[in-house]
Design a protein around this motif. Structure first.
Motif, PDB file in Angstrom:
ATOM      1  N   LEU A 146       0.831  -1.205   0.000  1.00 21.85           N
ATOM      2  CA  LEU A 146       0.000   0.000   0.000  1.00 21.85           C
ATOM      3  C   LEU A 146       0.863   1.252   0.000  1.00 21.85           C
ATOM      4  O   LEU A 146       0.556   2.237  -0.693  1.00 21.85           O
ATOM      5  N   ASN A 147       1.937   1.234   0.769  1.00 22.28           N
ATOM      6  CA  ASN A 147       2.852   2.376   0.793  1.00 22.28           C
ATOM      7  C   ASN A 147       3.475   2.622  -0.570  1.00 22.28           C
ATOM      8  O   ASN A 147       3.566   3.760  -1.032  1.00 22.28           O
TER       9      ASN A 147
ATOM     10  N   MET B  93      -9.294   3.871  -0.966  1.00 23.16           N
ATOM     11  CA  MET B  93      -9.269   4.981  -0.029  1.00 23.16           C
ATOM     12  C   MET B  93      -7.925   5.099   0.657  1.00 23.16           C
ATOM     13  O   MET B  93      -7.371   6.198   0.807  1.00 23.16           O
ATOM     14  N   LYS B  94      -7.368   3.968   1.080  1.00 16.58           N
ATOM     15  CA  LYS B  94      -6.104   3.987   1.803  1.00 16.58           C
ATOM     16  C   LYS B  94      -4.975   4.511   0.926  1.00 16.58           C
ATOM     17  O   LYS B  94      -4.141   5.313   1.371  1.00 16.58           O
ATOM     18  N   ILE B  95      -4.944   4.075  -0.329  1.00 17.15           N
ATOM     19  CA  ILE B  95      -3.900   4.534  -1.242  1.00 17.15           C
ATOM     20  C   ILE B  95      -4.061   6.016  -1.548  1.00 17.15           C
ATOM     21  O   ILE B  95      -3.082   6.779  -1.558  1.00 17.15           O
ATOM     22  N   ALA B  96      -5.306   6.444  -1.790  1.00 23.21           N
ATOM     23  CA  ALA B  96      -5.547   7.857  -2.089  1.00 23.21           C
ATOM     24  C   ALA B  96      -5.187   8.738  -0.898  1.00 23.21           C
ATOM     25  O   ALA B  96      -4.585   9.804  -1.059  1.00 23.21           O
TER      26      ALA B  96
ATOM     27  N   TYR C 256       0.529   7.851   8.213  1.00 25.80           N
ATOM     28  CA  TYR C 256      -0.753   7.919   7.513  1.00 25.80           C
ATOM     29  C   TYR C 256      -1.293   6.535   7.180  1.00 25.80           C
ATOM     30  O   TYR C 256      -2.506   6.301   7.250  1.00 25.80           O
ATOM     31  N   ILE C 257      -0.436   5.610   6.793  1.00 26.98           N
ATOM     32  CA  ILE C 257      -0.935   4.285   6.418  1.00 26.98           C
ATOM     33  C   ILE C 257      -1.443   3.545   7.649  1.00 26.98           C
ATOM     34  O   ILE C 257      -2.413   2.777   7.571  1.00 26.98           O
TER      35      ILE C 257
ATOM     36  N   ILE D  75      -9.212   1.814   9.465  1.00 30.67           N
ATOM     37  CA  ILE D  75     -10.515   1.704   8.816  1.00 30.67           C
ATOM     38  C   ILE D  75     -10.582   0.359   8.083  1.00 30.67           C
ATOM     39  O   ILE D  75      -9.662  -0.001   7.367  1.00 30.67           O
ATOM     40  N   ASN D  76     -11.661  -0.346   8.238  1.00 32.70           N
ATOM     41  CA  ASN D  76     -11.834  -1.649   7.602  1.00 32.70           C
ATOM     42  C   ASN D  76     -10.676  -2.575   7.958  1.00 32.70           C
ATOM     43  O   ASN D  76      -9.863  -2.955   7.106  1.00 32.70           O
TER      44      ASN D  76
END
Length: 324
Positions: free
Chosen positions: A106-107, A164-167, A233-234, A240-241
């Protein structure tokens, strides 16, 4: 010498950690049903709750007074040995490797989109006077956005899944990286610009051969610093979720269960990843911009550059395919 100093620093931190753990430790009696933590449902808003709380405290006080054997517990800061002993369960039962790889992936996607957006936009704002006048101040103001407070907006826009996480991660990097790119363009030394102008270089040649190498040689250091911030941030986004996994979700679960040694163990994994990332960026910096470190051209440096760009290009292609 630097290696010995580094080892000495680690040993000092471990000793300080052990002292803090012992300082915050407390002794509890070895008796059944003894606890110093009250049930979370007991509030102070009713007489009945107050009576139950007083009864529990009285019962524990009697058990404490009559105890003949005590044991030391570490509810706040665990011992280093406890943290090390928690890794087998984290690996076997909590899929530590999978969650680590997921957070790293994701990072990487967040870095990719942030860099892909910031580099061209930063050059446009920094090089074109009209855009610099229009957007330089608003872009600088983006740094003051409380990013963690915006996560609700990103949930509305992108949902609660990986998009959402990536954005959110990409935006968290963009608000810092975009003003830096524009600033680095203004820091290009005037002597280089006068030299290429004297040689008759076109605007594109000036951007390609002067601005881009000079700016990217500094921006890679800025990106290296921002990779550390991105882990904050990650971790927040992965709260979430939590079913999606990741180190952030794993830390949240361990916090709810009160498994403090596991939380410290996960934090050490994040620190290790950050250290590896930092070393990797330093390696890339030395190979892609060797003029910052060496006065002469190294043998085979061109082939190494091509290899690095090829690997980065393949990673970018995989991210694009995954996104589409």
């Amino acid at each position: 010498q630097s290696l010995l100093l580094g080892i000495g620093g680690i040993l000092f931190i471990v000793v300080l950690w052990w002292i803090l753990a012992e300082g915050f430790a407390r002794k509890v009696p070895v008796v059944d049903n003894y606890t110093t933590e009250l049930p979370s449902l007991l509030g102070a808003d009713s007489l009945r709750a107050q009576q139950i709380r007083d009864s529990l405290i009285l019962s524990d006080s009697i058990a404490y007074a009559n105890a003949t054997e005590f044991k030391k517990v570490y509810p706040t800061v665990p011992l280093p040995s406890q943290v090390v002993q928690s890794y087998p369960d984290l690996v076997n039962e909590d899929e530590l490797f999978y969650n680590t790889c997921r957070s790293v992936w994701l990072n990487l996607q967040g870095y990719f989109w942030a860099v892909l957006i910031c580099i061209p936009l930063g050059f446009i704002i920094g090089l074109i006077p009209l855009f610099k006048g229009l957007f330089s101040k608003p872009v600088d103001a983006l740094r003051y956005l409380p990013l963690t407070a915006l996560i609700g907006i990103f949930i509305i826009w992108f949902g609660i899944y990986d998009e959402m996480k990536i954005a959110f991660l990409a935006f968290g990097i963009i608000v810092y990286l975009l003003p830096v790119v524009a600033q680095r363009i203004g820091e290009v030394k005037d002597v280089y610009l006068k030299t290429v102008f004297t040689l008759g270089a076109t605007d594109w040649q000036t951007v390609k051969n002067v601005y881009f190498p000079s700016v990217m040689a500094k921006v890679i250091d800025d990106i290296r610093v921002l990779t550390a911030i991105s882990w904050t941030y990650i971790i927040v986004a992965e709260y979430i979720n939590k079913d999606g996994g990741g180190l952030g979700a794993l830390i949240y679960i361990k916090r709810r269960l009160g498994q403090v040694p596991d939380m410290f163990a996960i934090l050490l994994v994040i620190i290790l990843i950050g250290f590896i990332q930092d070393r990797l960026f330093i390696y890339l910096d030395k190979r892609l911009f060797p003029h910052k470190y060496y006065k002469t051209t190294l043998n085979g440096i061109l082939e190494v550059k091509y290899g690095i760009w090829a690997i980065l290009g393949m990673m970018a292609l995989v991210i694009l395919i995954n996104w589409l």
